[in-house]
Design a protein around this motif. Structure first.
Motif, PDB file in Angstrom:
ATOM      1  N   MET A  86      20.050  88.734  66.447  1.00  0.00           N
ATOM      2  CA  MET A  86      18.681  88.220  66.590  1.00  0.00           C
ATOM      3  C   MET A  86      18.511  87.553  67.960  1.00  0.00           C
ATOM      4  SD  MET A  86      17.197  89.030  63.730  1.00  0.00           S
ATOM      5  CE  MET A  86      15.760  87.955  63.568  1.00  0.00           C
ATOM      6  N   LYS A  87      17.291  87.620  68.496  1.00  0.00           N
ATOM      7  CA  LYS A  87      16.993  86.990  69.779  1.00  0.00           C
ATOM      8  C   LYS A  87      17.257  85.492  69.679  1.00  0.00           C
ATOM      9  CE  LYS A  87      13.208  86.352  73.099  1.00  0.00           C
ATOM     10  NZ  LYS A  87      13.983  86.728  74.304  1.00  0.00           N
ATOM     11  N   VAL A  88      17.965  84.933  70.681  1.00  0.00           N
ATOM     12  CA  VAL A  88      18.344  83.516  70.621  1.00  0.00           C
ATOM     13  C   VAL A  88      17.481  82.701  71.575  1.00  0.00           C
ATOM     14  CG1 VAL A  88      20.717  83.957  69.922  1.00  0.00           C
ATOM     15  CG2 VAL A  88      20.172  83.868  72.352  1.00  0.00           C
ATOM     16  N   GLY A 101      23.039  80.760  75.844  1.00  0.00           N
ATOM     17  CA  GLY A 101      22.513  81.236  77.123  1.00  0.00           C
ATOM     18  C   GLY A 101      23.264  82.446  77.628  1.00  0.00           C
ATOM     19  N   VAL A 102      24.562  82.478  77.373  1.00  0.00           N
ATOM     20  CA  VAL A 102      25.375  83.651  77.725  1.00  0.00           C
ATOM     21  C   VAL A 102      24.954  84.853  76.871  1.00  0.00           C
ATOM     22  CG1 VAL A 102      27.708  84.620  77.524  1.00  0.00           C
ATOM     23  CG2 VAL A 102      27.360  82.376  78.588  1.00  0.00           C
ATOM     24  N   PHE A 168      19.350  77.753  79.702  1.00  0.00           N
ATOM     25  CA  PHE A 168      19.456  77.169  78.369  1.00  0.00           C
ATOM     26  C   PHE A 168      19.858  75.697  78.379  1.00  0.00           C
ATOM     27  CE2 PHE A 168      18.569  81.193  76.827  1.00  0.00           C
ATOM     28  CZ  PHE A 168      18.613  81.270  75.446  1.00  0.00           C
ATOM     29  N   ALA A 169      20.453  75.227  79.480  1.00  0.00           N
ATOM     30  CA  ALA A 169      20.831  73.812  79.548  1.00  0.00           C
ATOM     31  C   ALA A 169      19.951  73.037  80.532  1.00  0.00           C
ATOM     32  CB  ALA A 169      22.292  73.678  79.949  1.00  0.00           C
ATOM     33  N   GLY A 170      19.178  73.759  81.348  1.00  0.00           N
ATOM     34  CA  GLY A 170      18.259  73.105  82.281  1.00  0.00           C
ATOM     35  C   GLY A 170      18.941  72.441  83.450  1.00  0.00           C
TER      36      GLY A 170
END
Length: 396
Positions: A86-88, A101-102, A168-170
């Motif tokens: 599924m899309k994360v 993010g990976v 994903f972590a900014g």
């Protein structure tokens, strides 16, 4: 450090307790240190990182009959479960975002994933500036590449890790941390051009010497704002330099004589920032040569010069780290010391003769506690290999 006792055994035992079976494969993803070259990665400079013998262990088993992925962070006491097909998107658990993010970059029609069971165990101290996030990102990318035969080149694994941190972590980090985690070699430092990703290895035989990290256990709140201000100061200085010397292609090719010519136009603050950077870029090249030739005393002096520059010219140190460096340099057997990382807290890196290391640790720990009422943490590190798989001989 006994890697079996401190890292592999706990990960394997946790895996067996949670999943009722042994892991099929074990992967080790290291943290890193940067020997020298701070704040030059965004100014056409070189850095000199190395992977270290502090790792995140990934104990893994594929579960082909399901798409369910369960990841247990043993040291945090947390578990995250999701459908790997599924899309994360980013979640509340920051440690998981580095991995999601990976995965988000690898969820392509041609990449067919199945379920996974993973236990994470780590000997990389969190928040000490040893890049546990890069180890997590790149280790996950590496194991997905291996388990599902994705054919991803090593450089791309490092870039995937960096993009994960951005999206994903900014955190708008450079590439150094991920590159060192992927490309590290035992007893080698990497001289890396962070812009082109050109790199070369230099021998780093430190037998008879210890690399010790003294963790100040402080993080000052102006790290982010201070970093952004330094970037602005540098960009202003660069504009003045290129206006006056348009023929120069890369910042690292400006000379100190050119910088002095535009000092008044640039202003005192930007001048100091650019002065530090140009000197630091040169120090990286000198340090690579020194360490490869076994001239460890000269390398130590370069570390101390870097600290002086970071403290007085780039102004990213703090009273606790200045205290640690100033006092450690007074101890017998110390060759050099400096603040490590972005600044305003974190660790100092210290180059000390091995037979004097314990005396120095005792003396500095006592002085630091007496002056700041803080118990300094100490990390012994050795230059190690990059990400690798461990073999079945370690399964218990």
């Amino acid at each position: 450090m006994d890697i079996h006792e401190h890292l592999l055994r706990p990960a394997i035992e946790k895996f067996k307790a949670e999943f009722g079976a042994e892991p099929e494969r074990l992967f080790l993803s290291p943290g890193r240190i940067n020997i020298i070259g701070e704040h030059v990665d965004y100014s056409d400079g070189f850095v000199l990182p190395a992977a270290i013998d502090r790792y995140i262990c990934f104990a893994v088993r594929k579960t082909p009959q399901t798409n369910r992925c369960t990841i247990i962070a043993k040291d945090l006491g947390e578990t995250y479960t999701f459908d790997i097909t599924m899309k994360v998107k980013p979640v509340q658990q920051m440690w998981m975002n580095y991995m999601l993010g990976v995965l988000s970059q690898l969820q392509k029609p041609e990449n067919q994933f199945c379920g996974l069971e993973i236990v994470l165990s780590s000997t990389i101290p969190m928040g000490a500036g040893l890049s546990s996030s890069a180890a997590l990102e790149c280790g996950f990318a590496y194991l997905l590449n291996e388990l599902f035969d994705l054919q991803i080149p090593k450089k791309e694994i490092a870039v995937i890790g960096q993009k994960s941190e951005h999206a994903f972590a900014g955190v708008q980090c450079g590439i150094m941390d991920q590159f060192a985690s992927v490309f590290g070699k035992e007893n080698k430092v990497i001289m890396l051009d962070c812009h082109s990703l050109d790199y070369q290895y230099f021998d780093a035989d430190l037998r008879g010497y210890s690399l010790l990290l003294f963790d100040s256990c402080v993080k000052h709140s102006h790290l982010t704002s201070g970093y952004n201000e330094r970037r602005k100061d540098v960009e202003h200085g660069k504009k003045i330099l290129w206006k006056n010397f348009p023929e120069i292609k890369k910042f690292r090719d400006f000379t100190l004589a050119m910088l002095d010519q535009v000092k008044e136009e640039m202003g005192a603050v930007s001048y100091k920032r650019c002065l530090y950077l140009l000197k630091e870029i040169k120090r990286v090249e000198l340090a690579a040569k020194a360490i490869s030739e076994g001239n460890i005393e000269y390398m130590g002096r370069l570390l101390t010069e870097t600290h002086d520059g970071l403290s007085t010219e780039f102004e990213v140190s703090c009273k606790e780290l200045d205290f640690l460096v100033e006092n450690v340099l007074q101890q017998e057997g110390v060759l050099g010391a400096r603040i490590m990382g972005g600044g305003f807290g974190g660790c100092s890196i210290n180059l000390i003769r091995e037979n004097k290391a314990e005396e120095v640790i005792k003396a500095i720990s006592e002085k630091y506690l007496e002056n700041f009422n803080i118990r300094m943490k100490v990390y012994h590190v050795k230059i190690s290999d990059g990400i690798k798989e461990y073999t079945n001989e370690y399964i218990i």
